[in-house]
Scaffold this motif. Sequence first.
Motif, mmCIF file in Angstrom:
data_model
loop_
_atom_site.group_PDB
_atom_site.id
_atom_site.type_symbol
_atom_site.label_atom_id
_atom_site.label_comp_id
_atom_site.label_asym_id
_atom_site.label_seq_id
_atom_site.Cartn_x
_atom_site.Cartn_y
_atom_site.Cartn_z
ATOM 1 N N ILE A 259 0.953 -1.026 0.061
ATOM 2 C CA ILE A 259 0.228 0.041 -0.050
ATOM 3 C C ILE A 259 0.921 1.225 0.041
ATOM 4 C CG2 ILE A 259 -1.671 1.128 1.281
ATOM 5 C CD1 ILE A 259 -2.699 -1.437 2.338
ATOM 6 N N THR A 260 0.532 2.253 -0.700
ATOM 7 C CA THR A 260 1.292 3.413 -0.878
ATOM 8 C C THR A 260 0.477 4.717 -0.654
ATOM 9 O OG1 THR A 260 0.550 3.878 -3.231
ATOM 10 C CG2 THR A 260 2.697 2.684 -2.787
ATOM 11 N N ALA A 261 -0.883 4.586 -0.612
ATOM 12 C CA ALA A 261 -1.862 5.614 0.004
ATOM 13 C C ALA A 261 -2.950 5.148 0.223
ATOM 14 C CB ALA A 261 -1.707 6.598 -1.148
ATOM 15 N N ILE A 262 -3.697 5.752 1.261
ATOM 16 C CA ILE A 262 -5.069 5.456 1.544
ATOM 17 C C ILE A 262 -5.747 6.753 1.540
ATOM 18 C CG2 ILE A 262 -6.903 4.739 3.178
ATOM 19 C CD1 ILE A 262 -4.734 2.755 4.121
ATOM 20 N N LYS A 263 -6.807 7.044 0.644
ATOM 21 C CA LYS A 263 -7.860 8.047 0.630
ATOM 22 C C LYS A 263 -9.039 8.037 1.096
ATOM 23 C CE LYS A 263 -8.908 11.684 -2.735
ATOM 24 N NZ LYS A 263 -9.065 12.162 -4.352
ATOM 25 N N GLY B 212 3.238 0.867 3.210
ATOM 26 C CA GLY B 212 4.078 0.498 3.470
ATOM 27 C C GLY B 212 3.812 -0.993 3.957
ATOM 28 N N SER B 213 2.751 -1.114 4.149
ATOM 29 C CA SER B 213 2.086 -2.661 4.416
ATOM 30 C C SER B 213 1.436 -3.092 3.375
ATOM 31 C CB SER B 213 1.721 -2.616 6.029
ATOM 32 O OG SER B 213 0.291 -1.970 5.751
ATOM 33 N N LYS B 214 0.644 -4.419 3.894
ATOM 34 C CA LYS B 214 0.117 -5.154 2.811
ATOM 35 C C LYS B 214 -1.356 -4.955 3.059
ATOM 36 C CE LYS B 214 3.714 -7.159 1.247
ATOM 37 N NZ LYS B 214 4.364 -6.855 -0.213
ATOM 38 N N GLY B 215 -1.684 -4.671 4.378
ATOM 39 C CA GLY B 215 -2.932 -4.420 4.606
ATOM 40 C C GLY B 215 -3.528 -3.032 5.466
ATOM 41 N N ALA B 216 -4.730 -2.952 5.890
ATOM 42 C CA ALA B 216 -4.920 -1.844 6.672
ATOM 43 C C ALA B 216 -6.323 -1.708 7.578
ATOM 44 C CB ALA B 216 -5.242 -0.617 5.588
ATOM 45 N N THR B 217 -6.407 -1.220 8.554
ATOM 46 C CA THR B 217 -7.806 -1.284 9.326
ATOM 47 C C THR B 217 -7.833 0.210 9.611
ATOM 48 O OG1 THR B 217 -7.121 -3.409 10.108
ATOM 49 C CG2 THR B 217 -9.093 -2.134 11.546
ATOM 50 N N LEU B 218 -9.130 0.487 9.299
ATOM 51 C CA LEU B 218 -9.744 2.100 9.323
ATOM 52 C C LEU B 218 -10.801 1.823 10.469
ATOM 53 C CD1 LEU B 218 -9.880 3.355 5.749
ATOM 54 C CD2 LEU B 218 -7.996 3.886 7.388
ATOM 55 N N LYS B 219 -10.923 2.857 11.327
ATOM 56 C CA LYS B 219 -12.096 2.867 12.262
ATOM 57 C C LYS B 219 -12.860 4.167 12.061
ATOM 58 C CE LYS B 219 -10.145 -0.558 15.563
ATOM 59 N NZ LYS B 219 -10.292 -0.697 16.805
ATOM 60 N N PHE B 220 -14.021 4.069 11.689
ATOM 61 C CA PHE B 220 -14.978 5.311 11.631
ATOM 62 C C PHE B 220 -15.796 5.520 12.765
ATOM 63 C CE2 PHE B 220 -13.904 3.749 7.469
ATOM 64 C CZ PHE B 220 -13.895 4.452 6.574
ATOM 65 N N THR B 221 -16.132 6.778 13.081
ATOM 66 C CA THR B 221 -16.528 7.299 14.086
ATOM 67 C C THR B 221 -17.808 8.606 13.988
ATOM 68 O OG1 THR B 221 -14.936 6.535 15.674
ATOM 69 C CG2 THR B 221 -16.625 7.936 16.753
ATOM 70 N N TRP C 41 -4.419 2.659 -2.633
ATOM 71 C CA TRP C 41 -3.589 2.679 -3.757
ATOM 72 C C TRP C 41 -2.354 1.884 -3.301
ATOM 73 C CZ3 TRP C 41 -5.047 5.032 -8.518
ATOM 74 C CH2 TRP C 41 -6.168 5.787 -8.514
ATOM 75 N N GLY C 42 -1.595 1.164 -4.499
ATOM 76 C CA GLY C 42 -0.447 0.298 -4.047
ATOM 77 C C GLY C 42 0.218 0.103 -5.214
ATOM 78 N N ARG C 43 1.558 -0.600 -5.135
ATOM 79 C CA ARG C 43 2.273 -0.920 -6.005
ATOM 80 C C ARG C 43 3.260 -2.307 -5.729
ATOM 81 N NH1 ARG C 43 6.928 3.396 -5.658
ATOM 82 N NH2 ARG C 43 5.508 5.021 -5.443
#
Length: 117
Positions: A68-72, A92-101, A115-117
């Motif tokens: 992952i290069t960017a999270i928008k 910089g990693s392979k996954g992500a966790t987002l928490k919405f409130t 986004w990634g490469r």
Amino acid sequence: MKYPTIVLFALAALVLPTLATNDYLWGTIGDNDYKLAKDTVSKAFFVGVVQKKTYVFKQSNNLDALTITAIKVTDKKKSNGATVVLSSGGPGSKGATLKFTSERGCGISDLVEIWGR
């Protein structure tokens, strides 16, 4: 002369927060990056309740997983948008966790692009 300026600043202080949205960008989107995911995160409002939702991005094959290069995150609401915290992973990693409130009595309506490469 002083009073019109003070009134203008007071009016701007009242109006601008209602026009602001909660858009987020972690990392940078490069020319050679691929869009790995595009998802809508939503949860209906309920009177007097703070809504919470967790979004998890995982790639199915770890051997061929892209970095992952960017999270928008784009807030689709004009006002009272949800706040987002990147709790794990991300650029910089392979996954992500987002928490919405959400704000009390408001819902969640956001567009997540990874986004990634």
